[in-house]
Scaffold this active site. Sequence first.
Site, PDB file in Angstrom:
ATOM      1  N   HIS A 105      42.817  39.046  44.699  1.00 55.86           N
ATOM      2  CA  HIS A 105      41.433  38.724  44.335  1.00 55.86           C
ATOM      3  C   HIS A 105      40.730  38.391  45.639  1.00 55.86           C
ATOM      4  O   HIS A 105      41.244  37.602  46.435  1.00 55.86           O
ATOM      5  CB  HIS A 105      41.401  37.555  43.351  1.00 55.86           C
ATOM      6  N   GLU A 161      37.226  35.659  13.829  1.00 54.70           N
ATOM      7  CA  GLU A 161      37.020  37.097  13.586  1.00 54.70           C
ATOM      8  C   GLU A 161      36.620  37.872  14.842  1.00 54.70           C
ATOM      9  O   GLU A 161      36.633  39.098  14.854  1.00 54.70           O
ATOM     10  CB  GLU A 161      35.978  37.312  12.474  1.00 54.70           C
ATOM     11  N   GLU A 197      34.090  32.640  10.888  1.00 56.38           N
ATOM     12  CA  GLU A 197      33.061  33.653  11.168  1.00 56.38           C
ATOM     13  C   GLU A 197      32.776  33.812  12.658  1.00 56.38           C
ATOM     14  O   GLU A 197      32.566  34.926  13.128  1.00 56.38           O
ATOM     15  CB  GLU A 197      31.741  33.273  10.465  1.00 56.38           C
TER      16      GLU A 197
HETATM   17  P1  NDP Z   1      49.425  31.043  39.461  1.00 61.16           P
HETATM   18  O1  NDP Z   1      48.795  29.700  39.438  1.00 61.16           O
HETATM   19  O2  NDP Z   1      50.032  31.595  38.213  1.00 61.16           O
HETATM   20  O3  NDP Z   1      50.582  31.073  40.559  1.00 61.16           O
HETATM   21  C1  NDP Z   1      50.459  30.491  41.816  1.00 61.16           C
HETATM   22  C2  NDP Z   1      51.816  30.005  42.253  1.00 61.16           C
HETATM   23  O4  NDP Z   1      51.725  29.464  43.557  1.00 61.16           O
HETATM   24  C3  NDP Z   1      52.376  28.895  41.378  1.00 61.16           C
HETATM   25  O5  NDP Z   1      53.736  29.166  41.119  1.00 61.16           O
HETATM   26  C4  NDP Z   1      52.200  27.669  42.256  1.00 61.16           C
HETATM   27  O6  NDP Z   1      53.166  26.676  42.000  1.00 61.16           O
HETATM   28  C5  NDP Z   1      52.442  28.239  43.601  1.00 61.16           C
HETATM   29  N1  NDP Z   1      51.956  27.406  44.673  1.00 61.16           N
HETATM   30  C6  NDP Z   1      50.979  26.486  44.650  1.00 61.16           C
HETATM   31  N2  NDP Z   1      50.815  25.952  45.879  1.00 61.16           N
HETATM   32  C7  NDP Z   1      51.711  26.549  46.682  1.00 61.16           C
HETATM   33  C8  NDP Z   1      52.030  26.435  48.063  1.00 61.16           C
HETATM   34  N3  NDP Z   1      51.383  25.582  48.868  1.00 61.16           N
HETATM   35  N4  NDP Z   1      53.037  27.209  48.554  1.00 61.16           N
HETATM   36  C9  NDP Z   1      53.697  28.063  47.768  1.00 61.16           C
HETATM   37  N5  NDP Z   1      53.434  28.204  46.451  1.00 61.16           N
HETATM   38  C10 NDP Z   1      52.451  27.466  45.912  1.00 61.16           C
HETATM   39  O7  NDP Z   1      48.339  32.057  40.056  1.00 61.16           O
HETATM   40  P2  NDP Z   1      48.020  33.557  39.615  1.00 61.16           P
HETATM   41  O8  NDP Z   1      49.246  34.378  39.737  1.00 61.16           O
HETATM   42  O9  NDP Z   1      47.263  33.550  38.336  1.00 61.16           O
HETATM   43  O10 NDP Z   1      46.968  33.968  40.722  1.00 61.16           O
HETATM   44  C11 NDP Z   1      47.376  34.373  42.027  1.00 61.16           C
HETATM   45  C12 NDP Z   1      46.320  35.309  42.577  1.00 61.16           C
HETATM   46  O11 NDP Z   1      46.276  36.482  41.766  1.00 61.16           O
HETATM   47  C13 NDP Z   1      44.909  34.741  42.562  1.00 61.16           C
HETATM   48  O12 NDP Z   1      44.248  35.186  43.704  1.00 61.16           O
HETATM   49  C14 NDP Z   1      44.300  35.360  41.313  1.00 61.16           C
HETATM   50  O13 NDP Z   1      42.899  35.463  41.369  1.00 61.16           O
HETATM   51  C15 NDP Z   1      44.955  36.724  41.343  1.00 61.16           C
HETATM   52  N6  NDP Z   1      44.974  37.417  40.068  1.00 61.16           N
HETATM   53  C16 NDP Z   1      45.464  36.796  38.956  1.00 61.16           C
HETATM   54  C17 NDP Z   1      45.506  37.464  37.756  1.00 61.16           C
HETATM   55  C18 NDP Z   1      46.071  36.824  36.533  1.00 61.16           C
HETATM   56  O14 NDP Z   1      45.915  37.410  35.465  1.00 61.16           O
HETATM   57  N7  NDP Z   1      46.712  35.675  36.576  1.00 61.16           N
HETATM   58  C19 NDP Z   1      45.014  38.850  37.622  1.00 61.16           C
HETATM   59  C20 NDP Z   1      44.637  39.453  38.880  1.00 61.16           C
HETATM   60  C21 NDP Z   1      44.588  38.729  40.038  1.00 61.16           C
HETATM   61  P3  NDP Z   1      52.888  25.538  40.847  1.00 61.16           P
HETATM   62  O15 NDP Z   1      52.918  26.254  39.555  1.00 61.16           O
HETATM   63  O16 NDP Z   1      53.995  24.591  41.052  1.00 61.16           O
HETATM   64  O17 NDP Z   1      51.535  24.975  41.196  1.00 61.16           O
END
Ligand code: NDP
Length: 334
Positions: free
Chosen positions: A109, A232, A228
């Site tokens: 993104h 739906e 509604e």
């Molecule tokens: P998530 O929140 O599902 O995953 C992010 C992961 O990163 C989590 O496992 C989180 O751990 C981990 N994390 C947080 N901080 C750190 C750090 N400092 N170092 C390493 N890991 C860390 O995010 P998404 O997968 O939803 O989104 C990721 C990207 O993909 C974004 O840019 C989003 O816009 C893009 N995107 C997402 C879509 C979607 O449908 N989800 C679709 C298309 C694009 P913890 O859970 O412990 O916080």
Amino acid sequence: MPATIYYDNDADLSLLKDKTIAILGFGSQGHAQAQNLRDSGCNVIVSELPGTPNYDLAKKNGFEPLSTEEAVAQGDLIQILLPDEIQGDVYRARIRDHLSPGNILMCSHGFNIHFGQIEPPPGVDTLLVAPKGPGHLVRSEFVKGGGVPSLIAVGDGASRETFALGLAYAKGIGGTRGGVIETTFAEETETDLFGEQVVLCGGVSELVKAAFETLVEAGYQPEMAYFECLHELKLIVDLFYQGGLNYMRYSVSNTAEYGDYTRGPRIINQETRDEMKKILGEIRNGEFAREWILENKAGAPAFKAYRRRDRELELEEVGRRLRSLMSWIDAKEV
Ligand code: NDP
Ligand code: MG
């Protein structure tokens, strides 16, 4: 102008043969992209925060999660799949100083790169490969032999080689099986924000709330209003999804179709369209991005207050009660 779309035959996976792909974050997108690439024969390393459920998940799936710094140092392509609102801080603290010239910095993104929260050093190209679907679908479709349509974009000044590597990456996650649309960081970021604000999240939620409250204020039973105005909606959206507006109109009654043509434009009227243009303007000139970045820097007080307020809506209370009676809908409460 119609989009350029790339398929399997346009992409060469062997370009990734001697490259290491570092996936930062094993969340929704991370777990899917990392496993699909590995199954496609690529060299994949991942980073996660020790002691978190997704760290354990990565281990369970056969990865040995590294620190962010280590993964960046080892990776040739570095795909940032962390939550968008922390990417800028993590980039400055743990990524930037470990990049080398020739590395490619990736995202799914464009928000942080487009709005300048991530500014790669000289010699590092930026590349976006973004599945148009949630991570679990990216994984499950790939396992079935299919793939979720995806987007590709390269940043200013990136080479043709970076673009070709992006197509290879998209092939590795299954994207070229569904088709990969060429776009730009600006177009991906701006249309994504516009869609979620105006239709998918903002527009639809507010439409449902306003309609529910109108019926309840007029004395109708809240349960009727819930069915509604919210329940739906799924049936209608499923028809849109399968065959567009026309298929929905073919499926509903003529009375519903007539009401659609004659009343719809009174709800979404010129004033609404003018407001949409204003919202698009705030996205394009960076006003929305600035607001959201500052909100996060301040600890997201307004964001948390909006969340609390909407959780307490009568619509939500009625919905929780009704959904608990509908065993087939796989009800979720958070
Ligand atoms: P998530 O929140 O599902 O995953 C992010 C992961 O990163 C989590 O496992 C989180 O751990 C981990 N994390 C947080 N901080 C750190 C750090 N400092 N170092 C390493 N890991 C860390 O995010 P998404 O997968 O939803 O989104 C990721 C990207 O993909 C974004 O840019 C989003 O816009 C893009 N995107 C997402 C879509 C979607 O449908 N989800 C679709 C298309 C694009 P913890 O859970 O412990 O916080
Ligand atoms: Mg989005």
